[in-house]
Write a protein that holds these residues in place. Structure first.
Motif, PDB file in Angstrom:
ATOM      1  N   LEU A 141      -6.361  15.805   4.110  1.00 48.28           N
ATOM      2  CA  LEU A 141      -5.802  14.517   4.859  1.00 48.28           C
ATOM      3  C   LEU A 141      -4.793  13.867   4.070  1.00 48.28           C
ATOM      4  CD1 LEU A 141      -6.147  13.053   7.799  1.00 48.28           C
ATOM      5  CD2 LEU A 141      -7.456  11.595   6.352  1.00 48.28           C
ATOM      6  N   TRP A 142      -3.634  13.398   5.073  1.00 53.74           N
ATOM      7  CA  TRP A 142      -2.864  12.750   4.168  1.00 53.74           C
ATOM      8  C   TRP A 142      -3.067  11.325   4.107  1.00 53.74           C
ATOM      9  CZ3 TRP A 142       2.298  12.536   1.789  1.00 53.74           C
ATOM     10  CH2 TRP A 142       2.782  13.799   1.460  1.00 53.74           C
ATOM     11  N   THR A 143      -3.361  10.576   2.935  1.00 56.41           N
ATOM     12  CA  THR A 143      -3.747   9.360   2.781  1.00 56.41           C
ATOM     13  C   THR A 143      -2.874   8.249   2.362  1.00 56.41           C
ATOM     14  OG1 THR A 143      -4.863  10.010   1.045  1.00 56.41           O
ATOM     15  CG2 THR A 143      -6.040  10.194   2.985  1.00 56.41           C
ATOM     16  N   HIS A 144      -3.228   6.964   2.538  1.00 56.22           N
ATOM     17  CA  HIS A 144      -2.300   5.829   1.964  1.00 56.22           C
ATOM     18  C   HIS A 144      -2.468   5.599   0.398  1.00 56.22           C
ATOM     19  CE1 HIS A 144      -1.355   1.654   1.271  1.00 56.22           C
ATOM     20  NE2 HIS A 144      -0.308   1.861   2.261  1.00 56.22           N
ATOM     21  N   ASN A 145      -3.662   5.525   0.063  1.00 56.11           N
ATOM     22  CA  ASN A 145      -3.934   5.626  -1.566  1.00 56.11           C
ATOM     23  C   ASN A 145      -3.730   4.130  -2.281  1.00 56.11           C
ATOM     24  OD1 ASN A 145      -4.747   8.162  -1.113  1.00 56.11           O
ATOM     25  ND2 ASN A 145      -2.845   9.259  -1.841  1.00 56.11           N
ATOM     26  N   ASP A 146      -3.177   3.265  -1.414  1.00 55.05           N
ATOM     27  CA  ASP A 146      -3.018   2.091  -2.074  1.00 55.05           C
ATOM     28  C   ASP A 146      -3.346   0.925  -1.202  1.00 55.05           C
ATOM     29  OD1 ASP A 146      -2.204   0.205  -4.287  1.00 55.05           O
ATOM     30  OD2 ASP A 146      -0.253   0.520  -3.730  1.00 55.05           O
ATOM     31  N   TRP A 147      -4.597   0.807  -0.724  1.00 56.44           N
ATOM     32  CA  TRP A 147      -4.925   0.111   0.491  1.00 56.44           C
ATOM     33  C   TRP A 147      -5.596  -1.229  -0.244  1.00 56.44           C
ATOM     34  CZ3 TRP A 147      -4.257   1.330   5.459  1.00 56.44           C
ATOM     35  CH2 TRP A 147      -4.731   0.577   6.321  1.00 56.44           C
ATOM     36  N   HIS A 148      -4.775  -2.364  -0.012  1.00 56.45           N
ATOM     37  CA  HIS A 148      -5.022  -3.714  -0.289  1.00 56.45           C
ATOM     38  C   HIS A 148      -4.342  -4.633   0.392  1.00 56.45           C
ATOM     39  CE1 HIS A 148      -1.493  -4.265  -2.798  1.00 56.45           C
ATOM     40  NE2 HIS A 148      -1.558  -3.021  -3.384  1.00 56.45           N
ATOM     41  N   ALA A 149      -4.961  -5.663   0.146  1.00 57.03           N
ATOM     42  CA  ALA A 149      -4.652  -6.862   1.204  1.00 57.03           C
ATOM     43  C   ALA A 149      -3.100  -7.239   1.295  1.00 57.03           C
ATOM     44  CB  ALA A 149      -5.337  -8.239   0.771  1.00 57.03           C
ATOM     45  N   SER A 150      -2.320  -7.152   0.175  1.00 60.27           N
ATOM     46  CA  SER A 150      -0.851  -7.365   0.390  1.00 60.27           C
ATOM     47  C   SER A 150       0.155  -6.413   0.863  1.00 60.27           C
ATOM     48  CB  SER A 150      -0.358  -7.756  -1.285  1.00 60.27           C
ATOM     49  OG  SER A 150      -0.567  -6.634  -2.141  1.00 60.27           O
ATOM     50  N   ASN A 151      -0.769  -5.338   1.104  1.00 56.80           N
ATOM     51  CA  ASN A 151      -0.142  -3.860   1.737  1.00 56.80           C
ATOM     52  C   ASN A 151      -0.215  -4.079   3.352  1.00 56.80           C
ATOM     53  OD1 ASN A 151       1.620  -3.040  -0.340  1.00 56.80           O
ATOM     54  ND2 ASN A 151       0.046  -1.429  -0.860  1.00 56.80           N
ATOM     55  N   LEU A 152      -0.737  -5.041   3.800  1.00 59.27           N
ATOM     56  CA  LEU A 152      -1.153  -5.251   5.097  1.00 59.27           C
ATOM     57  C   LEU A 152      -0.381  -6.710   5.635  1.00 59.27           C
ATOM     58  CD1 LEU A 152      -4.790  -4.345   4.962  1.00 59.27           C
ATOM     59  CD2 LEU A 152      -3.213  -2.829   5.651  1.00 59.27           C
ATOM     60  N   LEU A 153      -0.156  -6.578   7.116  1.00 61.09           N
ATOM     61  CA  LEU A 153       0.262  -7.688   7.644  1.00 61.09           C
ATOM     62  C   LEU A 153      -0.900  -7.853   8.769  1.00 61.09           C
ATOM     63  CD1 LEU A 153       4.199  -7.135   8.036  1.00 61.09           C
ATOM     64  CD2 LEU A 153       2.843  -8.420   6.361  1.00 61.09           C
ATOM     65  N   TRP A 154      -0.999  -9.312   9.143  1.00 63.16           N
ATOM     66  CA  TRP A 154      -2.016  -9.735  10.034  1.00 63.16           C
ATOM     67  C   TRP A 154      -1.811 -10.264  11.336  1.00 63.16           C
ATOM     68  CZ3 TRP A 154      -6.607  -8.692   7.542  1.00 63.16           C
ATOM     69  CH2 TRP A 154      -6.375  -7.943   6.105  1.00 63.16           C
ATOM     70  N   ASN A 155      -2.556 -10.445  11.943  1.00 61.52           N
ATOM     71  CA  ASN A 155      -2.416 -11.089  13.139  1.00 61.52           C
ATOM     72  C   ASN A 155      -3.213 -12.422  13.031  1.00 61.52           C
ATOM     73  OD1 ASN A 155      -1.050  -9.040  15.133  1.00 61.52           O
ATOM     74  ND2 ASN A 155      -3.266  -8.012  14.993  1.00 61.52           N
ATOM     75  N   ALA A 156      -3.083 -13.247  14.226  1.00 63.81           N
ATOM     76  CA  ALA A 156      -3.588 -14.644  13.777  1.00 63.81           C
ATOM     77  C   ALA A 156      -5.174 -14.646  14.024  1.00 63.81           C
ATOM     78  CB  ALA A 156      -3.122 -15.592  14.998  1.00 63.81           C
ATOM     79  N   ASP A 157      -5.659 -13.668  14.849  1.00 64.95           N
ATOM     80  CA  ASP A 157      -7.292 -13.465  14.780  1.00 64.95           C
ATOM     81  C   ASP A 157      -8.002 -12.896  13.771  1.00 64.95           C
ATOM     82  OD1 ASP A 157      -6.388 -10.875  15.195  1.00 64.95           O
ATOM     83  OD2 ASP A 157      -7.277 -10.628  17.173  1.00 64.95           O
ATOM     84  N   GLY A 158      -6.972 -12.577  12.546  1.00 66.04           N
ATOM     85  CA  GLY A 158      -7.685 -11.676  11.352  1.00 66.04           C
ATOM     86  C   GLY A 158      -7.633 -10.266  11.281  1.00 66.04           C
ATOM     87  N   SER A 159      -7.153  -9.769  12.503  1.00 69.30           N
ATOM     88  CA  SER A 159      -7.036  -8.300  12.396  1.00 69.30           C
ATOM     89  C   SER A 159      -5.812  -8.035  11.797  1.00 69.30           C
ATOM     90  CB  SER A 159      -7.397  -7.603  13.826  1.00 69.30           C
ATOM     91  OG  SER A 159      -6.056  -8.278  14.471  1.00 69.30           O
ATOM     92  N   VAL A 160      -5.642  -6.448  11.454  1.00 68.99           N
ATOM     93  CA  VAL A 160      -4.320  -5.961  10.791  1.00 68.99           C
ATOM     94  C   VAL A 160      -3.391  -5.658  11.957  1.00 68.99           C
ATOM     95  CG1 VAL A 160      -3.768  -3.963   9.465  1.00 68.99           C
ATOM     96  CG2 VAL A 160      -5.634  -5.053   8.879  1.00 68.99           C
ATOM     97  N   SER A 161      -2.190  -6.182  11.858  1.00 68.44           N
ATOM     98  CA  SER A 161      -1.023  -5.800  12.664  1.00 68.44           C
ATOM     99  C   SER A 161      -0.111  -4.727  12.102  1.00 68.44           C
ATOM    100  CB  SER A 161      -0.192  -7.100  12.967  1.00 68.44           C
ATOM    101  OG  SER A 161       0.430  -7.514  11.873  1.00 68.44           O
ATOM    102  N   SER A 162       0.065  -4.492  10.922  1.00 68.58           N
ATOM    103  CA  SER A 162       1.104  -3.566  10.387  1.00 68.58           C
ATOM    104  C   SER A 162       0.406  -3.089   9.000  1.00 68.58           C
ATOM    105  CB  SER A 162       2.360  -4.089  10.070  1.00 68.58           C
ATOM    106  OG  SER A 162       2.792  -4.499  11.283  1.00 68.58           O
TER     107      SER A 162
END
Length: 397
Positions: free
Chosen positions: A335-356
């Motif tokens: 499987l092609w995977t991200h391999n650097d999954w941490h908080a600063s590589n994610l953007l967020w919605n106001a409800d705390g879910s991941v938006s991007s």
């Protein structure tokens, strides 16, 4: 300065009484009156130079970011309200209001602003010069955009990454705001970079929350200029809650950790049918190649480890686990995977879910369990504590 000019005025008056030609003296007096000590305002981009001048003037005379927008100095002196714009070698006059409006910076090499203000009157013998940020990098981005004529001219550069080794920023062009990232070609050649761009394109088609990469006028998504390789992305949606955090900083709340795990599972589902081979880039990537070897320690060759007793430590800590794990690795679906999954590589919605999801720079063809294990390691081990003499403990609560 005032006493000096008064002295010249007296000399002129006396000389004229006796019929002397005082033209050269008048020219000298005029040059004295127009002389100003130049005081440059110097600093890094986006550190508040223009904002400081606006505060002193009590006015939004200079747009914050206007210097970064133009990549040109702005001279500020006391006098009648006027603005002289030097564009492509020619001077023209515009009103002060145009600086606050839709000002076009294309081709501008100098702004000279004369402003009737009590603060400037008190320092009338001084010319303030608001210089471009030392690290604004505008010329390189303007040159880059020549390969993207459909994006329009550069309007502003209004943020750049504070993280070391990350030459990335947000720019605004004639068509909107974009994210630009620059790599040295020793790290990312155009062909290597487009490997991850093809993955991003697949994920985007599957509805995954990733920002699309912009193609240049030749249809390529990576642009090589000199020793650099560039990529341009549409701006991802969401709140950048960890923008100023160092990589591998922990989640701010448990809800973010839960949402990140759920988003990782959805990303794996979106990548399930992407069948490209492993990446060809030889540097700066993460994959399972080492642990998939039957004798992983025999495949480690690093000058950094030459003076360290790593072999004995890993033999004790790693090999007993690896002997049990190795037969199971062959059963993992690729499987092609991200391999650097941490908080600063994610953007967020106001409800705390991941938006991007951001930054596929370490992505490669591995397997889901590898990506999950990497995500736990990135977010649960306090690696940054090592910089202050601490111990990188695992937070499993």
């Amino acid at each position: 300065m005032e006493q000096l000019t008064q002295g010249f005025e007296c000399v002129i008056a006396i000389a004229e009484q006796y019929g002397f030609n005082v033209q050269s003296v008048r020219e000298t007096l005029q040059s004295i009156r127009s002389f100003r000590v130049t005081v440059p305002i110097i600093g890094a981009f986006n550190t508040g130079k223009s904002a400081m001048l606006n505060a002193l003037l009590g006015s939004h005379l200079l747009l914050t970011g206007i210097v970064a927008t133009t990549g040109a100095p702005t001279e500020l002196v006391y006098g009648p309200n006027s603005v002289t714009v030097r564009r492509n070698g020619r001077d023209s006059q515009v009103g002060l209001g145009e600086l606050r409006g839709d000002f076009d910076p294309q081709g501008v090499t100098l702004l000279h602003v004369s402003f009737s203000h009590p603060f400037l009157q008190r320092i009338s013998s001084i010319k303030l010069v608001d210089l471009p940020g030392l690290d604004s990098g505008l010329s390189g981005r303007e040159q880059l955009l020549r390969d993207y004529p459909h994006l329009g001219p550069l309007r502003s550069l209004h943020w750049h990454s504070p993280r070391p080794f990350s030459a990335a920023g947000l720019i605004t062009t004639g068509t909107g705001t974009l994210f630009v990232k620059r790599h040295h070609q020793h790290v990312r050649q155009a062909a290597w970079l487009e490997e991850e761009h093809r993955l991003i394109a697949h994920l985007h088609r599957q509805g995954a929350p990733v920002a699309a990469v912009v193609s240049n006028q030749h249809g390529a998504t990576a642009t090589a200029q000199g020793e650099w390789t560039y990529e341009v992305h549409h701006v991802a949606e969401g709140l950048d809650l960890y923008r100023d955090a160092l990589s591998w900083s922990p989640f701010q709340q448990h809800q973010h950790a839960l949402a990140a795990g759920q988003a990782l599972a959805r990303l794996h589902q979106a990548a399930e049918h992407y069948a490209a081979p492993q990446r060809q880039t030889p540097v700066l990537l993460a994959n399972a190649g080492l642990i998939q070897h039957a004798a992983p320690l025999e495949n480690i060759n690093s000058a950094y480890l030459a003076d360290k007793d790593w072999h004995a430590q890993l033999s004790e800590l790693l090999l007993p686990w690896h002997r049990e794990l190795h037969p199971l690795l062959a059963e993992q679906p690729p499987l092609w995977t991200h391999n650097d999954w941490h908080a600063s590589n994610l953007l967020w919605n106001a409800d705390g879910s991941v938006s991007s999801v951001l930054d596929f720079g370490l992505a490669d063809r591995t397997f889901a369990l590898f990506d999950l294990a990497t995500a736990i390691e990135r977010n649960a081990v306090a690696w940054l504590d090592l910089d202050t003499g601490g111990v990188a403990r695992a937070d499993l609560d």
